[in-house]
Design a protein around this motif. Structure first.
Motif, PDB file in Angstrom:
ATOM      1  N   LEU A 140       0.831  -1.202   0.000  1.00 37.51           N
ATOM      2  CA  LEU A 140       0.000   0.000   0.000  1.00 37.51           C
ATOM      3  C   LEU A 140       0.868   1.256   0.000  1.00 37.51           C
ATOM      4  O   LEU A 140       0.578   2.230  -0.711  1.00 37.51           O
ATOM      5  CB  LEU A 140      -0.935  -0.004   1.207  1.00 37.51           C
ATOM      6  N   LEU A 141       1.934   1.247   0.787  1.00 40.95           N
ATOM      7  CA  LEU A 141       2.829   2.402   0.813  1.00 40.95           C
ATOM      8  C   LEU A 141       3.453   2.646  -0.559  1.00 40.95           C
ATOM      9  O   LEU A 141       3.652   3.806  -0.963  1.00 40.95           O
ATOM     10  CB  LEU A 141       3.908   2.216   1.876  1.00 40.95           C
ATOM     11  N   GLU A 142       3.736   1.580  -1.305  1.00 45.34           N
ATOM     12  CA  GLU A 142       4.259   1.737  -2.665  1.00 45.34           C
ATOM     13  C   GLU A 142       3.210   2.374  -3.575  1.00 45.34           C
ATOM     14  O   GLU A 142       3.521   3.247  -4.389  1.00 45.34           O
ATOM     15  CB  GLU A 142       4.685   0.376  -3.224  1.00 45.34           C
ATOM     16  N   THR A 143       1.950   1.938  -3.419  1.00 39.61           N
ATOM     17  CA  THR A 143       0.861   2.529  -4.200  1.00 39.61           C
ATOM     18  C   THR A 143       0.715   4.014  -3.866  1.00 39.61           C
ATOM     19  O   THR A 143       0.575   4.860  -4.762  1.00 39.61           O
ATOM     20  CB  THR A 143      -0.468   1.806  -3.906  1.00 39.61           C
ATOM     21  N   LEU A 144       0.752   4.334  -2.586  1.00 45.14           N
ATOM     22  CA  LEU A 144       0.594   5.726  -2.162  1.00 45.14           C
ATOM     23  C   LEU A 144       1.752   6.583  -2.643  1.00 45.14           C
ATOM     24  O   LEU A 144       1.569   7.780  -2.918  1.00 45.14           O
ATOM     25  CB  LEU A 144       0.471   5.784  -0.639  1.00 45.14           C
ATOM     26  N   SER A 145       2.942   5.987  -2.756  1.00 45.84           N
ATOM     27  CA  SER A 145       4.086   6.756  -3.257  1.00 45.84           C
ATOM     28  C   SER A 145       3.872   7.136  -4.721  1.00 45.84           C
ATOM     29  O   SER A 145       4.309   8.214  -5.160  1.00 45.84           O
ATOM     30  CB  SER A 145       5.387   5.968  -3.085  1.00 45.84           C
ATOM     31  N   ARG A 146       3.197   6.292  -5.490  1.00 42.79           N
ATOM     32  CA  ARG A 146       2.885   6.633  -6.883  1.00 42.79           C
ATOM     33  C   ARG A 146       1.875   7.777  -6.927  1.00 42.79           C
ATOM     34  O   ARG A 146       2.012   8.710  -7.729  1.00 42.79           O
ATOM     35  CB  ARG A 146       2.324   5.416  -7.629  1.00 42.79           C
ATOM     36  N   ILE A 147       0.865   7.693  -6.069  1.00 42.37           N
ATOM     37  CA  ILE A 147      -0.120   8.775  -5.995  1.00 42.37           C
ATOM     38  C   ILE A 147       0.560  10.070  -5.554  1.00 42.37           C
ATOM     39  O   ILE A 147       0.272  11.153  -6.074  1.00 42.37           O
ATOM     40  CB  ILE A 147      -1.256   8.396  -5.022  1.00 42.37           C
ATOM     41  N   ASP A 148       1.484   9.943  -4.622  1.00 38.05           N
ATOM     42  CA  ASP A 148       2.147  11.115  -4.039  1.00 38.05           C
ATOM     43  C   ASP A 148       2.940  11.902  -5.092  1.00 38.05           C
ATOM     44  O   ASP A 148       3.141  13.111  -4.940  1.00 38.05           O
ATOM     45  CB  ASP A 148       3.059  10.668  -2.903  1.00 38.05           C
ATOM     46  N   LYS A 149       3.376  11.244  -6.147  1.00 37.80           N
ATOM     47  CA  LYS A 149       4.141  11.931  -7.187  1.00 37.80           C
ATOM     48  C   LYS A 149       3.302  12.976  -7.924  1.00 37.80           C
ATOM     49  O   LYS A 149       3.853  13.907  -8.519  1.00 37.80           O
ATOM     50  CB  LYS A 149       4.704  10.903  -8.177  1.00 37.80           C
ATOM     51  N   ARG A 150       1.985  12.821  -7.887  1.00 41.35           N
ATOM     52  CA  ARG A 150       1.093  13.780  -8.537  1.00 41.35           C
ATOM     53  C   ARG A 150       0.314  14.602  -7.507  1.00 41.35           C
ATOM     54  O   ARG A 150      -0.726  15.168  -7.826  1.00 41.35           O
ATOM     55  CB  ARG A 150       0.142  13.061  -9.492  1.00 41.35           C
ATOM     56  N   TYR A 151       0.822  14.628  -6.282  1.00 40.00           N
ATOM     57  CA  TYR A 151       0.140  15.300  -5.170  1.00 40.00           C
ATOM     58  C   TYR A 151       0.909  16.546  -4.759  1.00 40.00           C
ATOM     59  O   TYR A 151       2.140  16.515  -4.598  1.00 40.00           O
ATOM     60  CB  TYR A 151       0.044  14.329  -3.985  1.00 40.00           C
TER      61      TYR A 151
END
Length: 418
Positions: free
Chosen positions: A247-258
């Protein structure tokens, strides 16, 4: 008019600060009130504290599931709050589905009649809202909906809500899109739509789809929160270490566009949505104890609890409790006493004093949360969003204005004798 509003706001802030500096007394009503309108509910969400089928004998008893606060009783509460001052926001929420209350539209209208500036948020599974009801709520001036969805796809939605089908998900999608379109037609920002997604091991892989869903329906924000377990019952839904890392890996991908400054996520088409406290959610996951589900221990131990001046929750039983997780710590009951008498009572003052002075591991706080022997009461605090900024303001006042603190104590002795 703006100057008058600023004066009123300053008076509220002064009286709130004065209560905190006094350390055991309130001089104004709560800033935020949560009202459990009813315990009636048509869902049995897997991670629910009340009706999850995993709870078995620990589920809310049948007699309590039928409780509903009457409109007449609630009118008395809001009349009290109007006379006390301070109320900024009301969340219609609770152990059931607010739209199963027969007078929900009348309740919204009554609150807005008292003061149009009071913000009303309805925390709902949204299954009862159709286009007609949505239009009525828009016209009544509801400020926001917090839609408890827990999924980004119909398949996951049906899996985490065992008595619902994918059709419910599609209906909710349709009505949320209707609200978004009507806001554009009316050139309005309200009602805001906040998608509330509780994350656990049956839906964590849907996180990116949850963001896509929010963008597709024109929602204003998404709020991710870790599941709060019930020891021995729903803790089987907790993420394990490998799931947490994924999940943290998924959130890191989202975080790149945040953008943390604007709290905004922007997709490849330039569509944007707010991710409420997204970095805070990541920090909670990083600190998450996958055995107990506790995630706020450090912050709770470092910050005193100011919630006794900021917040109250009225449960469907009529019990008034001091925080979101305080359902086993009633400080009064509106069937027996006026809300204002409960709020200004010695019992409530004891909670205020202890919140500032006692460690959260003290036995006094053992009634917070579901289980006295677990740390997931105070240590999974749902009111930290209030405590953290107030703590910073109080520290700043004490540092920069010691004379003001002394003046408040002197003044309050004269204005509010014991």
């Amino acid at each position: 008019m703006a100057e008058l509003n600023n004066q009123v706001l300053d008076k509220k802030k002064l009286l709130l600060a004065a209560g905190v500096l006094h350390s055991a007394r309130a001089f104004i009503g709560p800033d935020v009130l949560h009202v459990d309108l009813t315990n009636l509910c048509n869902f049995n969400c897997l991670a629910c504290w009340c009706r999850s089928p995993l709870l078995q004998e620990k589920a809310m008893p049948e007699w309590e599931r039928k409780l509903t606060l009457s409109f007449d009783l609630l009118k008395g509460v809001f009349d009290d709050l109007s006379s006390m001052g301070g109320l900024r926001s009301v969340k219609l929420v609770g152990g059931g589905e607010p739209f199963m209350h027969p007078d929900i539209l009348n309740i919204v209208a009554y609150i807005k009649k008292i003061d149009k500036a009071i913000e009303i948020d309805i925390n709902t599974n949204f299954s009862f809202v159709n286009e007609k009801t949505a239009e009525e709520l828009i016209q009544l001036g509801v400020d926001s909906f917090t839609v408890s969805l827990w999924a980004g796809t119909p398949e996951v939605y049906a899996a985490v809500h065992p008595n619902q089908t994918q059709d419910t998900f599609h209906k909710i999608r349709r009505v949320l899109k209707y609200i978004s379109d009507r806001k554009k037609e009316l050139n309005r920002l309200a009602p805001r739509v906040i998608i509330h997604d509780v994350i656990f091991n049956l839906n964590y892989q849907d996180a990116e789809e949850m963001v896509k869903f929010g963008l597709a329906v024109g929602a204003d924000a998404i709020q991710f929160v870790p599941m709060d377990p019930f020891k021995g019952k729903t803790d089987g839904l907790l993420l394990d270490q490998s799931q947490r890392r994924a999940l943290l890996e998924t959130l890191s991908r989202i975080d790149k566009r945040y953008d943390p400054a604007g709290l905004r996520y922007t997709d490849v088409t330039a569509s944007m949505i707010e991710l409420s406290d997204f970095r805070g959610f990541i920090r909670r996951l990083e600190r998450l104890d996958t055995n107990t589900g506790a995630y706020d221990e450090k912050a709770v131990d470092e910050i005193p609890c100011y919630v006794g001046w900021l917040f109250a929750r009225i449960m469907a039983t009529g019990n008034v409790v001091p925080c979101c997780k305080g359902h086993r710590m009633p400080l009064g009951n509106i069937h027996k006493n006026r809300f204002r008498d409960i709020w200004f009572s010695s019992l409530y003052n004891e909670f205020r004093r202890n919140g500032l002075s006692l460690h959260k591991g003290h036995p006094y706080f053992s009634r917070i949360g579901n289980d006295a022997v677990e740390k997931t009461g105070c240590y999974n605090c749902d009111n930290l969003w209030q405590n953290i900024p107030v703590h910073a303001k109080v520290a700043d006042i004490k540092k920069k204005s010691p004379l003001f603190v002394n003046f408040c104590h002197f003044l309050l002795k004269g204005l509010f004798p014991k």
